[in-house]
Design a protein around this motif. Structure first.
Motif, PDB file in Angstrom:
ATOM      1  N   ILE A  58       0.846  -1.141  -0.061  1.00 58.16           N
ATOM      2  CA  ILE A  58      -0.019  -0.138   0.057  1.00 58.16           C
ATOM      3  C   ILE A  58       0.933   1.282  -0.026  1.00 58.16           C
ATOM      4  CG2 ILE A  58      -2.174  -1.049   0.977  1.00 58.16           C
ATOM      5  CD1 ILE A  58      -1.053   0.218   3.678  1.00 58.16           C
ATOM      6  N   GLY A  59       2.033   1.176   0.345  1.00 57.98           N
ATOM      7  CA  GLY A  59       2.965   2.187   0.293  1.00 57.98           C
ATOM      8  C   GLY A  59       4.549   1.822   0.731  1.00 57.98           C
ATOM      9  N   VAL A  60       5.356   2.960   0.902  1.00 54.25           N
ATOM     10  CA  VAL A  60       6.578   2.818   1.144  1.00 54.25           C
ATOM     11  C   VAL A  60       6.985   4.296   1.814  1.00 54.25           C
ATOM     12  CG1 VAL A  60       9.316   2.472   0.686  1.00 54.25           C
ATOM     13  CG2 VAL A  60       7.424   1.035  -0.274  1.00 54.25           C
ATOM     14  N   THR A  61       7.454   4.204   2.960  1.00 54.43           N
ATOM     15  CA  THR A  61       7.898   5.475   3.764  1.00 54.43           C
ATOM     16  C   THR A  61       9.385   5.493   4.022  1.00 54.43           C
ATOM     17  OG1 THR A  61       7.273   4.395   5.887  1.00 54.43           O
ATOM     18  CG2 THR A  61       5.794   5.857   4.859  1.00 54.43           C
ATOM     19  N   ALA A  62       9.920   6.818   4.053  1.00 51.90           N
ATOM     20  CA  ALA A  62      11.516   6.721   4.126  1.00 51.90           C
ATOM     21  C   ALA A  62      11.754   8.162   4.958  1.00 51.90           C
ATOM     22  CB  ALA A  62      12.146   6.883   2.857  1.00 51.90           C
ATOM     23  N   ARG A  63      12.681   7.896   5.870  1.00 46.60           N
ATOM     24  CA  ARG A  63      13.285   9.097   6.623  1.00 46.60           C
ATOM     25  C   ARG A  63      14.679   9.293   6.499  1.00 46.60           C
ATOM     26  NH1 ARG A  63      10.985  12.659   9.669  1.00 46.60           N
ATOM     27  NH2 ARG A  63       9.332  11.289  10.371  1.00 46.60           N
TER      28      ARG A  63
END
Length: 93
Positions: free
Chosen positions: A8-13
């Motif tokens: 459903i998605g990918v997050t990054a920091r």
């Protein structure tokens, strides 16, 4: 991305500032280099919230790709998280 999941998605920091000759970076997979974001920041604390408009099923494992824009990476650290749904088989007993 593991096999047989619906992403459903990918997050990054960015956890350590990205350095090099680049002006920004993108996050995606082979063949879709900016699927989860483009024009992303280089500073510590910059982030990406790459939510998909429609979930995408990966039947084979896929590697995430960070691509520099306008130059190349020299150093820095990025923490990634893939958000997926997975079907589990019922137990035998």
């Amino acid at each position: 991305i593991p096999a047989n999941v619906m992403v459903i998605g990918v997050t990054a920091r960015v956890t350590e500032a990205i350095t090099g000759t680049l002006t920004s970076w993108s996050l995606g997979t082979a063949g879709a280099g900016n699927r989860f974001g483009s024009g992303l920041g280089l500073e510590n604390g910059s982030y990406a919230q790459g939510i998909l408009s429609a979930p995408m099923t990966y039947y084979q494992a896929a590697a995430l790709r960070l691509q520099p824009a306008g130059g190349s990476f020299a150093s820095g650290k990025v923490r990634l998280s893939v958000h997926w749904l997975e079907l589990r088989l019922p137990g035998m007993g």
